[in-house]
Motif scaffolding. Structure first.
Motif, PDB file in Angstrom:
ATOM      1  N   ILE A  79      -6.564  28.810   5.519  1.00 23.40           N
ATOM      2  CA  ILE A  79      -6.276  27.276   4.480  1.00 23.40           C
ATOM      3  C   ILE A  79      -5.587  26.867   5.338  1.00 23.40           C
ATOM      4  O   ILE A  79      -5.828  25.646   5.454  1.00 23.40           O
ATOM      5  N   GLY A  80      -4.782  27.541   6.494  1.00 20.29           N
ATOM      6  CA  GLY A  80      -4.116  26.698   7.348  1.00 20.29           C
ATOM      7  C   GLY A  80      -5.540  25.837   7.918  1.00 20.29           C
ATOM      8  O   GLY A  80      -4.798  24.495   8.417  1.00 20.29           O
TER       9      GLY A  80
ATOM     10  N   SER B 207     -14.980  26.509   7.532  1.00 16.48           N
ATOM     11  CA  SER B 207     -14.206  27.190   6.998  1.00 16.48           C
ATOM     12  C   SER B 207     -13.741  27.571   6.002  1.00 16.48           C
ATOM     13  O   SER B 207     -13.160  28.096   5.675  1.00 16.48           O
ATOM     14  N   LEU B 208     -14.597  25.957   4.719  1.00 15.02           N
ATOM     15  CA  LEU B 208     -14.765  26.382   3.749  1.00 15.02           C
ATOM     16  C   LEU B 208     -14.861  27.651   3.433  1.00 15.02           C
ATOM     17  O   LEU B 208     -14.579  28.214   2.827  1.00 15.02           O
TER      18      LEU B 208
ATOM     19  N   SER C   3      -9.872  12.977   7.040  1.00 23.16           N
ATOM     20  CA  SER C   3      -9.519  11.625   6.443  1.00 23.16           C
ATOM     21  C   SER C   3      -8.998  10.292   7.518  1.00 23.16           C
ATOM     22  O   SER C   3      -9.092   9.388   7.545  1.00 23.16           O
TER      23      SER C   3
ATOM     24  N   LEU D 182     -15.761  21.812   9.291  1.00 22.91           N
ATOM     25  CA  LEU D 182     -15.514  22.254   7.837  1.00 22.91           C
ATOM     26  C   LEU D 182     -16.151  22.783   6.762  1.00 22.91           C
ATOM     27  O   LEU D 182     -15.596  23.628   6.211  1.00 22.91           O
TER      28      LEU D 182
ATOM     29  N   THR E 153      -8.683  24.955   7.706  1.00 30.08           N
ATOM     30  CA  THR E 153      -9.365  23.813   6.494  1.00 30.08           C
ATOM     31  C   THR E 153      -8.354  22.576   6.232  1.00 30.08           C
ATOM     32  O   THR E 153      -8.762  21.403   5.743  1.00 30.08           O
ATOM     33  N   ALA E 154      -7.157  22.913   5.821  1.00 35.14           N
ATOM     34  CA  ALA E 154      -5.936  21.804   5.348  1.00 35.14           C
ATOM     35  C   ALA E 154      -6.314  20.883   6.698  1.00 35.14           C
ATOM     36  O   ALA E 154      -6.169  20.014   6.473  1.00 35.14           O
ATOM     37  N   VAL E 155      -5.705  21.617   8.000  1.00 39.88           N
ATOM     38  CA  VAL E 155      -5.942  20.700   9.054  1.00 39.88           C
ATOM     39  C   VAL E 155      -7.245  19.827   8.981  1.00 39.88           C
ATOM     40  O   VAL E 155      -7.058  18.512   9.396  1.00 39.88           O
TER      41      VAL E 155
ATOM     42  N   LEU F  27     -13.114  30.961   3.950  1.00 43.01           N
ATOM     43  CA  LEU F  27     -12.172  30.766   2.871  1.00 43.01           C
ATOM     44  C   LEU F  27     -12.737  31.447   2.096  1.00 43.01           C
ATOM     45  O   LEU F  27     -11.816  32.319   0.954  1.00 43.01           O
TER      46      LEU F  27
ATOM     47  N   TRP G 245      -9.351  18.933   6.932  1.00 39.47           N
ATOM     48  CA  TRP G 245      -8.890  18.115   5.238  1.00 39.47           C
ATOM     49  C   TRP G 245      -8.463  16.540   6.560  1.00 39.47           C
ATOM     50  O   TRP G 245      -8.612  15.066   6.498  1.00 39.47           O
ATOM     51  N   LEU G 246      -7.155  16.936   7.126  1.00 37.69           N
ATOM     52  CA  LEU G 246      -5.837  15.609   7.422  1.00 37.69           C
ATOM     53  C   LEU G 246      -6.835  15.499   8.608  1.00 37.69           C
ATOM     54  O   LEU G 246      -6.699  13.540   8.351  1.00 37.69           O
TER      55      LEU G 246
END
Length: 100
Positions: free
Chosen positions: A66-67, A37-38, A77, A34, A69-71, A41, A73-74
């Protein structure tokens, strides 16, 4: 165990559910991915001007980051919450705090 608290924390800071479930190595590896990826970004989010090949490449990397990082993150979580709930079930602790 505070299931709602862990769920909220896992949404705000993904991967924390793994820490509470005792899966430190998984949480560390997730944190590394993570963070990478950040970092990608933030480094690709510089001002892009003009139509040069370099700015087009920066824009492509930005949207890809962005994609990813979003994946991540999801996944962090949801997996953290599931891991914590599985630990609760293995220990015989119900989410409401009752014991079997």
């Amino acid at each position: 165990m505070h299931g709602l608290y862990v769920g909220a924390c896992s949404l705000l800071v993904p991967g924390t559910g793994w820490l509470w479930a005792g899966k430190e190595i998984r949480a560390i590896l997730y944190g590394i991915f993570l963070s990478l990826s950040l970092g990608i970004l933030s480094s690709s989010a510089v001002a892009r001007s003009g139509g040069t090949t370099v700015s087009d490449l920066q824009q492509a990397v930005f949207f890809l980051a962005i994609g990813v990082t979003a994946v991540l993150w999801l996944v962090g979580s949801v997996s953290g919450i599931r891991s914590f709930r599985n630990m609760q079930q293995q220990l015989g602790i119900l989410p409401g705090g009752d014991r079997r």
